[in-house]
Design an enzyme around this catalytic site. Sequence first.
Site, PDB file in Angstrom:
ATOM      1  N   CYS A  91       0.349   4.056   6.675  1.00  0.00           N
ATOM      2  CA  CYS A  91       0.191   3.080   5.665  1.00  0.00           C
ATOM      3  C   CYS A  91      -1.084   2.835   5.520  1.00  0.00           C
ATOM      4  O   CYS A  91      -2.246   2.471   6.296  1.00  0.00           O
ATOM      5  CB  CYS A  91       0.711   1.541   6.130  1.00  0.00           C
ATOM      6  SG  CYS A  91       0.590   0.193   4.814  1.00  0.00           S
ATOM      7  N   GLY A  92      -1.620   3.139   4.197  1.00  0.00           N
ATOM      8  CA  GLY A  92      -3.194   3.197   3.770  1.00  0.00           C
ATOM      9  C   GLY A  92      -3.511   1.742   3.485  1.00  0.00           C
ATOM     10  O   GLY A  92      -4.661   1.391   3.958  1.00  0.00           O
ATOM     11  N   CYS A 254      -1.611   1.141  -3.464  1.00  0.00           N
ATOM     12  CA  CYS A 254      -0.790   1.837  -2.299  1.00  0.00           C
ATOM     13  C   CYS A 254      -1.891   3.113  -1.914  1.00  0.00           C
ATOM     14  O   CYS A 254      -1.912   4.097  -2.555  1.00  0.00           O
ATOM     15  CB  CYS A 254       0.526   2.555  -2.730  1.00  0.00           C
ATOM     16  SG  CYS A 254       1.459   3.422  -1.500  1.00  0.00           S
ATOM     17  N   THR A 256      -1.144   5.463   1.017  1.00  0.00           N
ATOM     18  CA  THR A 256      -0.630   6.776   0.999  1.00  0.00           C
ATOM     19  C   THR A 256       0.066   7.135  -0.501  1.00  0.00           C
ATOM     20  O   THR A 256       0.076   8.676  -0.526  1.00  0.00           O
ATOM     21  CB  THR A 256       0.517   6.802   2.100  1.00  0.00           C
ATOM     22  OG1 THR A 256       1.371   5.564   1.730  1.00  0.00           O
ATOM     23  CG2 THR A 256       0.065   6.386   3.458  1.00  0.00           C
TER      24      THR A 256
END
Length: 333
Positions: A91-92, A254, A256
């Site tokens: 999760c970025g 977001c 990723t």
Amino acid sequence: MHSSRIISAIDTHTEGMPTRVVTGGVGPIPGDTMADRRDYFLENLDGLRKFLVNEPRGHASMSGAILQPATTADGHYGVLFIEVSGLLPMCGHGTIGVATALVEAGMVPVTEPVTEIRLDTPAGRVVATVNITAGHADSVALRNVPAYCDSLDNEVKVPGIGTVRYDMAYGGNFYAIVDLGKLGIPFERAQQDRILDAGLRIMSAVNEFRRPVHLEDERIGGCKHVLFLDPASEPAHTRNAMAIHPGWFDRSPCGTGTSALLARQHARGLLSDSRVLRNDSFIGTTFHARAVETVSVAGHPAVVPEITGRAWLTGTANYLLDPADPFPEGFVF
């Protein structure tokens, strides 16, 4: 005060998206790697995820990160990423939130103006470089796992919509990338119900038609994200509405997803070398991304993305479970 469980956390948001960073109350999870620990958690501890992300302690768009001992000799921490849909490989926005929390809580050795944090995740090693002024984490540059474009110009028949063309790319999770204009839906928040409904239908159809699986790790697979591109997007400046299973939007651009989009832009020849991609979220916040290296994944062309964004602390808390609570794992409304 009676409690059968006490979980300590630092809450953050990354460009609008929450991350509940769990710092205490969870012991070491069995497993030699974070991928192994993710598997163990899914099979044995998923009630803890529900406790933290479901109502009444969380909400329908909640996500978090559970800190663990590192699984590598030089790692600072291991991380498991939780959200309402389950456990993500990576999760970025969560990593940016974790790095910010670790610096501001003094949980890693902090040097100014830059502190490097090495994190072990189920998808692999990621490195967060935190820019710091007077102890404040100003921004984070995340060097992600390799991202690649799985396939271009796929077509799938979606009930209630018709034939949808999409590109599939991986940036820590899999993303179906769809031009929203081709569906005849305006890129407007007033249309969020229509966009979300379309996203859920597309996810389901994609997973039936051609479920994506990572080229090197079959435990990473399935499409739970649809990245809807604003038709007014340009190659180096995109806007997206990120629809996520089981029915919510990412508030951030977001991390990723931006990584996957960067790989897709390179695969299509829309970006080259280290040219910076600006990706804006549905609420107008921004990540910047660039490819810092060209690599391969199982012989498939890939890039190493660097994603830059900001996070802010929003609170600290101890989350309790009264033994008489009728909702020990929360609830979904």
